[in-house]
Enzyme design. Structure first.
Site, PDB file in Angstrom:
ATOM      1  CE1 TYR A 145      45.685  34.475  41.615  1.00 10.55           C
ATOM      2  CE2 TYR A 145      47.338  35.407  43.079  1.00 10.55           C
ATOM      3  CZ  TYR A 145      46.278  34.536  42.857  1.00 10.55           C
ATOM      4  OH  TYR A 145      45.821  33.746  43.884  1.00 10.55           O
ATOM      5  CG  ASP A 240      49.567  31.208  34.772  1.00 10.11           C
ATOM      6  OD1 ASP A 240      49.612  31.797  35.873  1.00 10.11           O
ATOM      7  OD2 ASP A 240      48.613  30.505  34.413  1.00 10.11           O
ATOM      8  CE  LYS A 268      41.440  31.444  36.215  1.00 10.96           C
ATOM      9  NZ  LYS A 268      40.652  31.933  37.360  1.00 10.96           N
TER      10      LYS A 268
HETATM   11  P1  KE4 Z   1      43.650  29.074  41.218  1.00 16.92           P
HETATM   12  O1  KE4 Z   1      44.640  28.551  42.242  1.00 16.92           O
HETATM   13  O2  KE4 Z   1      42.813  30.216  41.772  1.00 16.92           O
HETATM   14  O3  KE4 Z   1      42.810  27.967  40.583  1.00 16.92           O
HETATM   15  O4  KE4 Z   1      44.480  29.679  39.975  1.00 16.92           O
HETATM   16  C1  KE4 Z   1      45.432  30.671  40.234  1.00 16.92           C
HETATM   17  C2  KE4 Z   1      45.703  31.424  38.941  1.00 16.92           C
HETATM   18  C3  KE4 Z   1      46.861  31.154  38.238  1.00 16.92           C
HETATM   19  N1  KE4 Z   1      47.147  31.781  37.080  1.00 16.92           N
HETATM   20  C4  KE4 Z   1      46.296  32.698  36.560  1.00 16.92           C
HETATM   21  C5  KE4 Z   1      46.646  33.382  35.274  1.00 16.92           C
HETATM   22  C6  KE4 Z   1      45.091  33.012  37.233  1.00 16.92           C
HETATM   23  O5  KE4 Z   1      44.246  33.940  36.693  1.00 16.92           O
HETATM   24  C7  KE4 Z   1      44.778  32.372  38.439  1.00 16.92           C
HETATM   25  C8  KE4 Z   1      43.522  32.685  39.233  1.00 16.92           C
HETATM   26  N2  KE4 Z   1      42.703  33.730  38.723  1.00 16.92           N
HETATM   27  C9  KE4 Z   1      41.906  34.451  39.679  1.00 16.92           C
HETATM   28  C10 KE4 Z   1      41.091  35.511  38.956  1.00 16.92           C
HETATM   29  N3  KE4 Z   1      41.872  36.530  38.398  1.00 16.92           N
HETATM   30  C11 KE4 Z   1      41.019  33.540  40.483  1.00 16.92           C
HETATM   31  C12 KE4 Z   1      39.939  34.225  41.270  1.00 16.92           C
HETATM   32  C13 KE4 Z   1      40.172  34.131  42.731  1.00 16.92           C
HETATM   33  O6  KE4 Z   1      41.340  34.294  43.157  1.00 16.92           O
HETATM   34  O7  KE4 Z   1      39.171  33.907  43.438  1.00 16.92           O
END
Ligand code: KE4
Length: 429
Positions: A145, A240, A268
């Site tokens: 993701y 990523d 993060k």
């Molecule tokens: P954000 O747009 O949520 O800050 O980041 C997206 C993203 C991009 N790449 C990786 C590897 C990620 O894990 C994420 C977001 N992770 C999720 C948890 N697996 C965020 C939690 C959520 O969606 O509320």
């Protein structure tokens, strides 16, 4: 016995005016048959809900809270910077300092642009890669993701290497017609696609350690194969590291596995718990980004001074000698304890650990890709989640997420978690 009346009342109010009552879907706990807890505050390894119930927290805001909640150094930096104002819409010293820290930590990054989320980071990195190469095709991997930009919301096609299909309503077929999704850890699938179409591939984007299908480490040689294949055909390799950056090591997964990608995405931890993302890479690629070059990307609050100060404070703490060694020992104690207690009552549990990320799949395993991860017993996972929460352990509410251990977790926290798991596994058996 824990009660949740205040969370329940807040959830009812929220559900009337916020989709699903939450501002990000996974928080709704739908996949585990529970209602979300509304959080009052958090400190160190502990999170406290609106009804005053305390929990040992392994979500850590989905990764950012590697230091634990409310770290005094981060709070002090935020308080100090607040006195300067909250946002200028103009450059300030703090964003330069954080950029310098990222570049020093991750040598493959020669230039970096701050954004406000991981989604913005990956979306912008792909646009830069497409602008740099003049190509359109993107390769991603099933179960990885990268945020919710249209071109990345792709479900794997039916075959091993067919074009993706929209993974969400509202994503037009045209948005993903240049996105292909392949099985993670499948070097043959990747190499055969590159042999056939490599000269059309703008970028390959990968989670170097997958954390969004549960925790799945790269197989020996997988990342090397991606590096070789992209090098051979002039495609951009994007790591990523939104989740793994500054998490599995100060230099991220790329420092653990010794692979030098062309671009890296961050999020993060790099914001110390405030909204920050970043994308960076070689000077040649990043010089294509406006206003230096023709690839447009912008953001009102990008480089926000408060968020930059939090990120600087967090990364400063992470550089302290022994930080990661101690953190990984704590995570290892958790992983070993969960594995041992499940085995004692013959619960099939596949445990993975990379640094302070821990994954526990309710399946005999092995788990090397998304198809393997989906053999997990989701019903059993849901019961495990609900029972552990009832015993004061706050786990990610999905089988397809990873646990995060922080520097604030002590052996006592870990041992209490393992004792809770021992009871729960026995009840599940
Ligand atoms: P954000 O747009 O949520 O800050 O980041 C997206 C993203 C991009 N790449 C990786 C590897 C990620 O894990 C994420 C977001 N992770 C999720 C948890 N697996 C965020 C939690 C959520 O969606 O509320």
């Amino acid at each position: 016995m824990r009660g949740y009346p205040k969370s329940k009342a807040l959830f009812e109010r929220a559900a009337a005016i916020i989709p699903g009552g939450v501002n990000s879907p996974v928080r709704a706990c739908r996949s585990v048959g529970a209602d979300p807890l509304f959080i009052e505050r958090a400190e160190g390894a502990i999170i406290i809900d609106a009804d005053g119930n305390q929990y040992i927290d392994y979500v850590g805001s989905w990764g950012p809270m590697i230091l634990g909640h409310g770290h005094p150094g981060v709070i002090a930096a935020i308080e100090k910077t607040l006195k300067r104002g909250t946002s200028f819409g103009a450059p300030a010293d703090l964003e330069v300092t954080l950029a310098e820290m990222i570049i020093k930590a991750v040598p493959s990054v020669e230039m970096v642009r701050m954004v406000n989320s991981g989604t913005e980071a990956t979306m912008s990195a792909i646009r830069a890669a497409r602008g740099f190469t003049g190509r359109d095709l993107i390769i991603k991997f099933d179960g990885c993701y990268h945020g919710h930009a249209d071109m990345l919301l792709v479900d794997a096609g039916s075959g091993v290497a067919t074009m993706g299909i929209p993974g969400s309503a509202g994503v037009p077929a045209a948005a993903i017609e240049h996105t292909m999704s392949l099985p993670y850890n499948d070097m043959n699938a990747f190499t055969s696609v590159m042999t056939r179409s490599g000269d059309k591939v703008a970028a390959v984007i990968v989670e170097p350690v997958a954390g969004n299908m549960g925790l799945v480490p790269p197989k020996e040689g997988f990342l090397d194969a991606l590096r070789a294949g992209t090098q051979k055909y002039g495609s951009v390799l994007i790591f990523d590291e939104v989740m793994t950056g500054f998490r599995v090591a100060y230099g991220g997964a790329q420092s653990l596995y010794g692979i030098c990608p062309d671009m890296t995405c961050f999020g993060k931890i790099v914001g110390g718990g405030l909204p920050v993302g970043a994308y960076g890479g070689t000077k040649a690629i990043m010089s294509c980004v406006a206003p230096s070059g023709p690839v447009y990307q912008a953001g009102t609050l990008s480089g926000n001074p408060i968020a930059m100060a939090a990120g600087i404070a967090a990364l400063t703490e992470l550089q302290k000698p022994g930080f990661y060694e101690h953190l990984d020992q704590t995570a290892s104690r958790l992983a070993e304890g969960l594995g041992r207690t499940a085995k004692n009552v013959a619960i099939p549990l596949t445990i993975h650990r990379v640094g302070s990320m821990v994954g526990a799949f309710f399946t005999p395993g092995p788990v090397n890709d998304y198809a393997d991860a989906k053999t997990s017993d989701l019903e059993r996972f849901s019961k495990y989640f609900r029972k552990m929460r009832g015993k004061g352990v706050y786990l990610p509410p999905s089988q397809f997420e990873a646990l995060f251990v922080s520097a604030a977790h002590t052996d006592d926290h870990i041992d209490a978690t393992i004792r809770a798991a021992e009871t729960v596994f026995a009840e599940l058996g």
